[in-house]
Design a protein around this motif. Structure first.
Motif, mmCIF file in Angstrom:
data_model
loop_
_atom_site.group_PDB
_atom_site.id
_atom_site.type_symbol
_atom_site.label_atom_id
_atom_site.label_comp_id
_atom_site.label_asym_id
_atom_site.label_seq_id
_atom_site.Cartn_x
_atom_site.Cartn_y
_atom_site.Cartn_z
ATOM 1 N N LYS A 93 0.840 -1.212 0.000
ATOM 2 C CA LYS A 93 0.000 0.000 0.000
ATOM 3 C C LYS A 93 0.868 1.253 0.000
ATOM 4 C CE LYS A 93 -3.898 2.258 1.157
ATOM 5 N NZ LYS A 93 -4.873 2.598 0.213
ATOM 6 N N THR A 94 1.927 1.242 0.797
ATOM 7 C CA THR A 94 2.837 2.387 0.837
ATOM 8 C C THR A 94 3.536 2.577 -0.498
ATOM 9 O OG1 THR A 94 3.186 1.978 3.182
ATOM 10 C CG2 THR A 94 4.776 3.394 2.088
ATOM 11 N N TYR A 95 3.952 1.476 -1.120
ATOM 12 C CA TYR A 95 4.602 1.569 -2.428
ATOM 13 C C TYR A 95 3.634 2.124 -3.472
ATOM 14 C CZ TYR A 95 6.799 0.210 -6.793
ATOM 15 O OH TYR A 95 7.339 0.223 -8.046
ATOM 16 N N LYS A 96 2.386 1.695 -3.403
ATOM 17 C CA LYS A 96 1.401 2.173 -4.373
ATOM 18 C C LYS A 96 1.119 3.660 -4.199
ATOM 19 C CE LYS A 96 -3.154 1.050 -6.150
ATOM 20 N NZ LYS A 96 -4.360 0.233 -5.968
ATOM 21 N N GLU A 97 1.059 4.129 -2.962
ATOM 22 C CA GLU A 97 0.747 5.531 -2.728
ATOM 23 C C GLU A 97 1.951 6.448 -2.906
ATOM 24 O OE1 GLU A 97 -1.188 6.196 0.969
ATOM 25 O OE2 GLU A 97 -2.963 5.046 0.395
ATOM 26 N N MET A 98 3.142 6.011 -2.489
ATOM 27 C CA MET A 98 4.313 6.890 -2.521
ATOM 28 C C MET A 98 5.166 6.712 -3.769
ATOM 29 S SD MET A 98 5.480 7.019 1.414
ATOM 30 C CE MET A 98 6.464 8.467 1.105
ATOM 31 N N GLY A 99 5.062 5.557 -4.420
ATOM 32 C CA GLY A 99 5.818 5.344 -5.644
ATOM 33 C C GLY A 99 7.217 4.787 -5.435
ATOM 34 N N ASN A 100 7.624 4.559 -4.200
ATOM 35 C CA ASN A 100 8.918 3.917 -3.947
ATOM 36 C C ASN A 100 8.783 2.988 -2.749
ATOM 37 O OD1 ASN A 100 9.003 5.503 -1.658
ATOM 38 N ND2 ASN A 100 10.424 6.985 -2.522
ATOM 39 N N ASP A 101 9.806 2.172 -2.556
ATOM 40 C CA ASP A 101 9.734 1.199 -1.467
ATOM 41 C C ASP A 101 10.808 1.431 -0.411
ATOM 42 O OD1 ASP A 101 11.871 0.408 -2.996
ATOM 43 O OD2 ASP A 101 11.457 -1.725 -2.794
ATOM 44 N N HIS A 102 11.244 2.660 -0.272
ATOM 45 C CA HIS A 102 12.221 2.984 0.763
ATOM 46 C C HIS A 102 11.507 3.145 2.099
ATOM 47 C CE1 HIS A 102 15.894 3.574 -1.603
ATOM 48 N NE2 HIS A 102 15.038 3.821 -2.584
ATOM 49 N N VAL A 103 12.188 2.715 3.149
ATOM 50 C CA VAL A 103 11.579 2.764 4.479
ATOM 51 C C VAL A 103 11.353 4.192 4.927
ATOM 52 C CG1 VAL A 103 11.926 2.131 6.891
ATOM 53 C CG2 VAL A 103 12.577 0.544 5.111
ATOM 54 N N ASP A 104 12.296 5.080 4.620
ATOM 55 C CA ASP A 104 12.157 6.473 5.062
ATOM 56 C C ASP A 104 11.306 7.307 4.113
ATOM 57 O OD1 ASP A 104 13.902 6.586 2.970
ATOM 58 O OD2 ASP A 104 15.485 7.638 4.045
ATOM 59 N N GLY A 105 10.902 6.741 2.976
ATOM 60 C CA GLY A 105 10.026 7.441 2.043
ATOM 61 C C GLY A 105 10.753 8.361 1.080
ATOM 62 N N ILE A 106 12.071 8.444 1.175
ATOM 63 C CA ILE A 106 12.856 9.297 0.301
ATOM 64 C C ILE A 106 13.500 8.420 -0.771
ATOM 65 C CG2 ILE A 106 14.789 10.910 0.160
ATOM 66 C CD1 ILE A 106 14.250 11.521 3.159
ATOM 67 N N HIS A 107 13.235 8.727 -2.020
ATOM 68 C CA HIS A 107 13.804 7.961 -3.110
ATOM 69 C C HIS A 107 15.236 8.395 -3.363
ATOM 70 C CE1 HIS A 107 14.087 5.584 -6.680
ATOM 71 N NE2 HIS A 107 14.396 6.651 -7.407
ATOM 72 N N LYS A 108 16.150 7.431 -3.324
ATOM 73 C CA LYS A 108 17.552 7.712 -3.591
ATOM 74 C C LYS A 108 17.936 7.021 -4.878
ATOM 75 C CE LYS A 108 18.468 7.873 1.305
ATOM 76 N NZ LYS A 108 19.097 7.229 2.436
#
Length: 109
Positions: A93-108
């Protein structure tokens, strides 16, 4: 045999901690699963497995298998399976909403 069990528990714990500290969600879930496996094996090993003995105290009371560690491990397996399924759904669900799968939510990159 005790050394082998201790090495297995230590290896599962080390792998679980290493994976739980990763920045992607799937290795974190896998690390938590390894930690639960290590805890289950530890609980089962502390119960002193007795082969060929009944799980209740008989009249002579010489040897019996302690059913408490086995019941604890069975309960822990069911709870860890449910929690793993919940965390995987939460990660998807988090990946679908945020677009990445990083734990902190910041795409690196």
């Amino acid at each position: 045999m005790e050394a082998l069990i201790a090495i297995i528990i230590g290896t599962l714990t080390a792998c679980g901690v290493y994976l739980a500290l990763r920045e992607r969600t799937f290795p974190v879930v896998l690390g938590l699963t390894f930690l639960s496996y290590a805890a289950n094996i530890f609980l089962l090993a502390m119960g002193r497995l007795t082969i060929g003995a009944p799980p209740i105290i008989t009249q002579n009371g010489e040897t019996y298998a302690d059913p408490i560690p086995q019941a604890l491990v069975l309960t822990a397996i069911v709870i860890s399976f449910a929690m793993t399924a919940f965390v995987i759904v939460l990660a998807l669900k988090t990946y679908k909403e945020m677009g990445n799968d990083h734990v902190d939510g910041i795409h690196k990159p």
